[in-house]
Scaffold this active site. Structure first.
Site, PDB file in Angstrom:
ATOM      1  N   HIS A  30       0.841  -1.202   0.000  1.00 53.31           N
ATOM      2  CA  HIS A  30       0.000   0.000   0.000  1.00 53.31           C
ATOM      3  C   HIS A  30       0.866   1.239   0.000  1.00 53.31           C
ATOM      4  O   HIS A  30       2.038   1.201   0.384  1.00 53.31           O
ATOM      5  CB  HIS A  30      -0.921   0.016   1.218  1.00 53.31           C
TER       6      HIS A  30
ATOM      7  N   CYS B 266       0.890  -0.917  16.776  1.00 51.68           N
ATOM      8  CA  CYS B 266       2.056  -1.515  16.132  1.00 51.68           C
ATOM      9  C   CYS B 266       2.899  -0.391  15.544  1.00 51.68           C
ATOM     10  O   CYS B 266       2.456   0.762  15.494  1.00 51.68           O
ATOM     11  CB  CYS B 266       1.636  -2.503  15.054  1.00 51.68           C
TER      12      CYS B 266
END
Length: 703
Positions: free
Chosen positions: A65, A222
């Protein structure tokens, strides 16, 4: 706006063998639909994002992405590979590939697509339906989350799963638990409705208590704040529903985070932290049972975490009372040693300092390239600037770079203190760093000032303060008292000895010659290549950069040796994969192509994929080549005024041809050693090319 994904953006028979080829194939579909205006430019943006961190997820999923100026609207393309494609996931190649494209600046769209998709990927029925779909239209409908009735037309080619349906089923299950509990509680109350005396006792109240389930609040985060963050959240919520537990998750992602309702936190029976970066505002959860794990544990074993926090609550185990905690300590384990915490504090300061190093150092280097080495004597451009003279522009660059470079020591000290004591440490840290510059204590003075400032603030925070004063502590009291203490210590106690040490170190570097310089170069080379961008690498780099604040012949040699050695590991791996490609997996050979550019740009981390796969052969080889290069750079007398840039700042290097020769020799040494060591392994166990050591996807199975 068009739909996020259409049938034309789905390839159920993706034949690509590498992640680059897969991205190209799916991007071509986007370009054909008019959603990507420049195919090559968009693919370059995808590759740049992929170089930052692998986009493979557990469960056979790849989600390349990026945001790009070549994208006209948020778009998602899907491909399904029969053989699997390596996207760097720990559990092997991916067969479901989602290429996500968002327009530049469209952070909200980008993150919304990623977070929603990540949550759906935790649904086994969703991924199973995609793996069994036979029509592109059905796959696109599933990914969009169309209503079940809109997707029923294609239901014959799947197992009947649907994203929306799965979500509704989960919601229905969550709602079903309290209803069942309430139904169980109803019969005792209904059994004696007509007896007034029966209404006075309290049996109905205890019977209703089980209807209030155990409540857990959780934080997931994360490093990139996208996929794993939301996958862990989805996994915990589903496990909570299955266990009859209420789970409320705060996802601390790249787009910021929305805090859980304070009342919800106050009423919670337990807390789960599933994170790989610090939990923000962790103090909110003090005094409750807490389970603290990495984000992948939240994805892979949510039921165990829920059971663990319930056991802690049953035993009465709670966390310590609230106390301000340093950002770099918030994610630390209870068993972390002081040395580990010290390394994190120092790395915090260095990480915030590096952008100032890059900007200021490169501006100064360009100024010297344009105006010569006497440009440092030019008058202030505020008083004298001639638009048509190159020397005036060189002076402008030099003076801007000098201002940026002037922040190095204060920023280093300020953010070391921040890493120790959070925001209250910033003021005394910056003050201490500025004093270090004033008394010529330099880089070492900044390190010590930051540690002192952090320690002082931490000590003040431990003092019990009356509630009426707590509001002004972080704004007035802590900055005032800590700045006075740090200033006193830096000016009158530790500053002068540190300044003398700094002067001695500077004089020693200036006088380096012969064997001493060569030995120092070899040591710096070993440090640069030992952990490939890790703490030891950063220590050597910070040591070199610190010398640029007051440059002399010795410090410029050190900077040259450090950058030369740091370029060797990725260049060596690239050369080795080119010369003896059969010793490497297909994925490593692809990484080798990128390593040429990364090494030439002084990005030592380009060798990490090779070291992670085979550390016992790659790291010693890299260290040997780095030591040779560092020693040769010193021996040749190469100098460097720029703190970064790789081969792109070669014109700014003293003895540039000899400098390139030193890099070439070190690269050949490392490449030869890694080929030799891998060849010896191949002789005993077979090479990846001729044995079952690698599968069709190029992923190593046995070494």
């Amino acid at each position: 706006m068009s739909e996020l994904i259409t049938a034309e953006l789905v390839d159920l028979d993706l034949s690509a063998e590498t992640k680059d080829a897969a991205a190209r194939s799916l991007a071509e579909r986007m370009a054909a639909s008019g959603r990507v205006t420049d195919l090559e430019g968009f693919l370059a943006d995808v590759a740049a994002r992929e170089a930052q961190m692998p986009t493979g997820l557990d469960g056979g999923i790849g989600i390349p992405h990026c945001r790009s100026t070549h994208v006209t609207e948020p778009t998602l393309a899907f491909g399904r590979s029969a053989s699997g494609i390596d996207f760097g996931a720990p559990d092997g190649p991916a067969d479901l590939i989602f290429l996500i494209a968002a327009p530049a600046g469209g952070d909200a769209d980008h993150l919304s697509i990623l977070s929603t998709l990540a949550r759906h990927l935790m649904d086994g029925e969703f991924t199973g339906a995609l793996r069994s779909a036979t029509e592109p239209g059905r796959a696109a409908s599933l990914i969009r989350g169309d209503a079940p009735e809109a997707a029923e037309a294609g239901a014959a080619d799947v197992t009947g799963a649907d994203v929306t349906g799965a979500d509704e089923a989960g919601a229905g299950k969550a709602a079903e638990e309290p209803t069942t509990a309430a139904a169980e509680a109803t019969p005792p109350a209904a059994a004696e409705p007509a007896t007034p005396a029966a209404a006075e006792p309290t049996p109905p109240e205890p019977a209703a208590q089980p209807a209030v389930p155990f409540r857990i609040v959780a934080i997931t985060s994360c490093p990139t704040g996208i996929a794993h963050t939301y996958m862990a959240a989805e996994s915990l919520e589903k496990a909570g529903t299955a266990a009859g537990v209420e789970v409320f998750v705060e996802t601390q992602g790249s787009a910021g985070f929305k805090r859980l309702d304070p009342q919800l936190v106050a009423d919670a029976d337990g807390v789960i932290f599933a994170h790989d970066v610090e939990v923000r505002d962790k103090e909110r959860f003090a005094g409750k049972p807490i389970v603290d794990v990495g984000v992948k544990a939240g994805i892979n074993r949510p039921a165990e975490l829920i059971a663990e926090v319930r056991q802690k609550a049953a035993r009465g185990e709670v966390s310590a009372p609230a106390r301000p905690t340093a950002p770099m300590d918030k994610g630390a384990g209870a068993t972390d040693s002081y040395a580990t915490r010290l390394r994190k504090w120092l790395m915090t300061g260095v990480s915030y300092m590096v952008p100032f190093v890059a900007a200021g150092g490169l501006l100064i280097a360009l100024a010297f390239a344009i105006g010569g080495y006497t440009i440092n004597k030019a008058p202030s451009v505020a008083d004298h600037f001639v638009w048509t003279e190159a020397t005036s522009w060189a002076a402008l660059l030099f003076q801007i770079g000098g201002v940026a470079f002037g922040f190095l020591v204060p920023v280093l000290a300020g953010f070391i203190a921040y890493g120790m004591a959070d925001r209250p440490g910033l003021v005394p840290g910056f003050v201490g760093g500025a004093i270090a510059l004033t008394i010529n204590a330099g880089f070492l003075g900044g390190l010590i000032a930051g540690l002192i400032a952090g320690a002082v603030v931490m000590a003040i925070q431990r003092v019990t303060i009356p509630p009426v004063l707590r509001g002004i502590m972080p704004v007035v009291v802590i900055p005032l008292i800590s700045s006075v203490i740090v200033g006193f210590l830096m000016f009158l106690v530790v500053g002068k000895p540190v300044a003398a040490l700094q002067k001695g170190l500077t004089d020693w570097l200036s006088g380096l010659s012969g064997a001493n310089a060569i030995i120092l170069g070899a040591i710096l080379g070993l440090m640069m290549c030992f952990d490939l961008g890790g703490p030891l690498n950063k220590v050597a780099y910070a040591f070199a950069v610190g010398g640029l604040a007051n440059p002399n012949e010795g410090s410029l040699k050190v900077m040259a040796a450090v950058m030369a050695a740091g370029m060797v590991p990725p260049l060596a791996m690239a050369l080795a994969t080119t010369v003896r490609g059969r010793l490497f997996t297909k994925a490593e050979r692809e990484n080798g192509k990128a390593a040429w550019v990364l090494g030439a740009s002084f990005i030592t981390e380009g060798a990490i994929p090779f070291a992670a796969a085979d550390p016992l052969r790659v790291i010693p080889s890299a260290m040997a080549g780095g030591a040779v290069t560092g020693a040769l750079s010193m021996a040749f007398g190469c100098t460097l005024r720029a703190p970064h840039g790789g081969i792109f700042v070669v014109p700014l290097i003293g003895q540039p041809l000899l400098y390139l020769l030193a890099i070439a020799i070190g690269t050949c040494v490392s490449a030869a050693l890694v080929i030799l060591l891998k060849g010896l392994r191949g002789a005993s166990a077979g090479s990846p090319a001729d044995t079952p050591a690698s599968d069709a996807s190029g992923v190593t199975v046995a070494a």
